[in-house]
Design a protein around this motif. Structure first.
Motif, PDB file in Angstrom:
ATOM      1  N   TRP A 153       0.841  -1.197   0.000  1.00 39.43           N
ATOM      2  CA  TRP A 153       0.000   0.000   0.000  1.00 39.43           C
ATOM      3  C   TRP A 153       0.881   1.255   0.000  1.00 39.43           C
ATOM      4  O   TRP A 153       1.713   1.425   0.884  1.00 39.43           O
ATOM      5  N   ARG A 154       0.748   2.084  -1.023  1.00 40.05           N
ATOM      6  CA  ARG A 154       1.495   3.335  -1.091  1.00 40.05           C
ATOM      7  C   ARG A 154       0.506   4.490  -0.978  1.00 40.05           C
ATOM      8  O   ARG A 154      -0.500   4.535  -1.692  1.00 40.05           O
ATOM      9  N   GLN A 155       0.803   5.405  -0.075  1.00 41.81           N
ATOM     10  CA  GLN A 155      -0.081   6.569   0.137  1.00 41.81           C
ATOM     11  C   GLN A 155       0.799   7.727   0.576  1.00 41.81           C
ATOM     12  O   GLN A 155       1.486   7.628   1.606  1.00 41.81           O
ATOM     13  N   ALA A 195      -4.117  11.951   0.895  1.00 37.65           N
ATOM     14  CA  ALA A 195      -3.991  11.476  -0.507  1.00 37.65           C
ATOM     15  C   ALA A 195      -4.701  10.128  -0.672  1.00 37.65           C
ATOM     16  O   ALA A 195      -4.870   9.383   0.291  1.00 37.65           O
ATOM     17  N   ASP A 196      -5.097   9.826  -1.906  1.00 34.52           N
ATOM     18  CA  ASP A 196      -5.621   8.488  -2.192  1.00 34.52           C
ATOM     19  C   ASP A 196      -4.448   7.512  -2.196  1.00 34.52           C
ATOM     20  O   ASP A 196      -3.361   7.846  -2.666  1.00 34.52           O
ATOM     21  N   GLY A 197      -4.683   6.305  -1.703  1.00 31.43           N
ATOM     22  CA  GLY A 197      -3.627   5.296  -1.733  1.00 31.43           C
ATOM     23  C   GLY A 197      -3.924   4.233  -2.774  1.00 31.43           C
ATOM     24  O   GLY A 197      -5.032   4.153  -3.301  1.00 31.43           O
ATOM     25  N   GLU A 198      -2.901   3.424  -3.069  1.00 33.49           N
ATOM     26  CA  GLU A 198      -3.102   2.301  -4.005  1.00 33.49           C
ATOM     27  C   GLU A 198      -2.023   1.255  -3.757  1.00 33.49           C
ATOM     28  O   GLU A 198      -0.974   1.541  -3.172  1.00 33.49           O
ATOM     29  N   PHE A 199      -2.322   0.027  -4.190  1.00 34.85           N
ATOM     30  CA  PHE A 199      -1.315  -1.020  -4.093  1.00 34.85           C
ATOM     31  C   PHE A 199      -0.341  -0.903  -5.259  1.00 34.85           C
ATOM     32  O   PHE A 199      -0.749  -0.677  -6.399  1.00 34.85           O
ATOM     33  N   GLY A 206      15.869   5.919  -7.779  1.00 38.77           N
ATOM     34  CA  GLY A 206      15.352   7.285  -7.678  1.00 38.77           C
ATOM     35  C   GLY A 206      13.881   7.344  -7.297  1.00 38.77           C
ATOM     36  O   GLY A 206      13.202   8.361  -7.478  1.00 38.77           O
ATOM     37  N   GLU A 207      13.378   6.232  -6.718  1.00 42.47           N
ATOM     38  CA  GLU A 207      11.966   6.202  -6.311  1.00 42.47           C
ATOM     39  C   GLU A 207      11.853   6.431  -4.803  1.00 42.47           C
ATOM     40  O   GLU A 207      12.814   6.240  -4.061  1.00 42.47           O
ATOM     41  N   ASP A 208      10.654   6.807  -4.386  1.00 41.92           N
ATOM     42  CA  ASP A 208      10.395   7.078  -2.973  1.00 41.92           C
ATOM     43  C   ASP A 208      10.408   5.754  -2.191  1.00 41.92           C
ATOM     44  O   ASP A 208       9.665   4.829  -2.537  1.00 41.92           O
ATOM     45  N   PRO A 209      11.251   5.620  -1.148  1.00 41.52           N
ATOM     46  CA  PRO A 209      11.226   4.371  -0.369  1.00 41.52           C
ATOM     47  C   PRO A 209       9.906   4.211   0.385  1.00 41.52           C
ATOM     48  O   PRO A 209       9.205   5.187   0.643  1.00 41.52           O
ATOM     49  N   ILE A 210       9.593   2.982   0.738  1.00 38.21           N
ATOM     50  CA  ILE A 210       8.342   2.682   1.463  1.00 38.21           C
ATOM     51  C   ILE A 210       8.518   3.087   2.923  1.00 38.21           C
ATOM     52  O   ILE A 210       9.466   2.649   3.591  1.00 38.21           O
ATOM     53  N   ASP A 243       2.197   5.625   3.599  1.00 40.09           N
ATOM     54  CA  ASP A 243       2.404   4.212   3.259  1.00 40.09           C
ATOM     55  C   ASP A 243       1.918   3.288   4.393  1.00 40.09           C
ATOM     56  O   ASP A 243       0.727   3.181   4.621  1.00 40.09           O
ATOM     57  N   LEU A 244       2.872   2.680   5.108  1.00 40.50           N
ATOM     58  CA  LEU A 244       2.515   1.706   6.145  1.00 40.50           C
ATOM     59  C   LEU A 244       2.544   2.318   7.552  1.00 40.50           C
ATOM     60  O   LEU A 244       2.332   1.614   8.544  1.00 40.50           O
TER      61      LEU A 244
END
Ligand code: SF4
Ligand code: FES
Length: 246
Positions: free
Chosen positions: A8-10, A15-19, A48-52, A112-113
């Motif tokens: 789950w990323r939010q 914000a809306d979240g999504e898997f 270069g992506e946002d970590p969880i 996220d979590l």
């Protein structure tokens, strides 16, 4: 092991979240679940992506911060084990593992979590303490306490405040957590001084935070990583009724 993670990323509370699905390769079966997430986060950072975002601190089952739902169960598939002590050997090569935050109105998602469990802190502030001087460790031994009560108080004190009981309850009830905290003091002489105010104030704080009522399904007990059982909810109810009538 190679696994797929549906996480789950939010971005934030509103914000809306999504898997999102991630492939994680060459996972050691001896890694903890959090070490596997660390490994994925290193990959995400390199790309270069946002970590969880996920909560953790002690990583040895005592602080209660590692809150997440793994394959539909808070703390994952092994009874009596926190997320930080769960090992990847509990899963199989090729598995798809679904990871979500605790979901409860009183635990809003931060990112996220990560959820905000400060509602538990406010319940503790309302009464989760003793005001008497307890002295040093040798002084405690000067007060005889029968074995059953000492053991029960100790068992109640094992609650790490993780919130899995709330996350597993269809009513998002915090009764197991509050029951454990009430029992911890109710069974010991040091807890008697403010016993009445404690139970009334902690239950009032629990209600004000929006936690639901207990309907005795026992999901909390089944999920609790520290084996806190429903007798503590029964004791909470007795203490509360007695305080109301006295
Ligand atoms: S009662 Fe169990 S599940 Fe609930 S907060 Fe305490 S340790 Fe966690
Ligand atoms: S990180 Fe402390 S109990 Fe899991």
């Amino acid at each position: 092991m190679n696994i797929s993670l549906k996480v789950w990323r939010q971005r934030n509370k509103s914000a809306d979240g999504e898997f999102k699905t991630y492939k994680v390769e060459e996972v050691s079966p001896d890694m903890s679940f959090l070490e596997m997430l660390d490994m994925l986060n290193e990959l995400l950072v390199k790309r270069g992506e946002d970590p969880i975002a996920f909560d953790h601190d002690c990583r040895e089952g005592i602080c209660g911060t590692c809150s997440m739902v793994i394959n539909g169960r808070p703390h994952g598939p092994i009874k009596g084990v926190t997320t930080c002590q769960l090992h990847m050997r509990s899963f199989s090569n090729g598995d798809t593992i679904v990871v979500e935050p605790f979901r409860a109105r009183s635990f809003p998602i931060v990112k996220d979590l990560v959820v905000d469990r400060s509602s538990f802190e406010r319940i503790m502030i309302a009464g989760g303490y003793v005001s008497v001087r307890t002295g040093n460790a040798p002084d405690a031994n000067a007060i005889p306490i029968n074995k059953h009560d000492a053991d029960e108080a100790f068992n109640a004190a094992a609650c790490i405040g993780c919130g899995a009981c709330v996350a597993s309850c269809k009513n998002s009830s915090a009764m197991l957590f509050v029951g454990a905290k009430i029992s911890q003091y109710a069974l010991l002489p040091q807890g008697q001084v403010e016993a009445k105010e404690r139970v009334l104030n902690m239950v009032a704080a629990m209600d004000a935070e929006g936690f639901g009522n207990c309907s005795n399904t026992g999901a909390c007990e089944a999920t609790c990583p520290k084996g806190i059982n429903l007798t503590h909810i029964a004791r909470l109810n007795r203490q509360y009724t007695t305080a109301l009538l006295s």
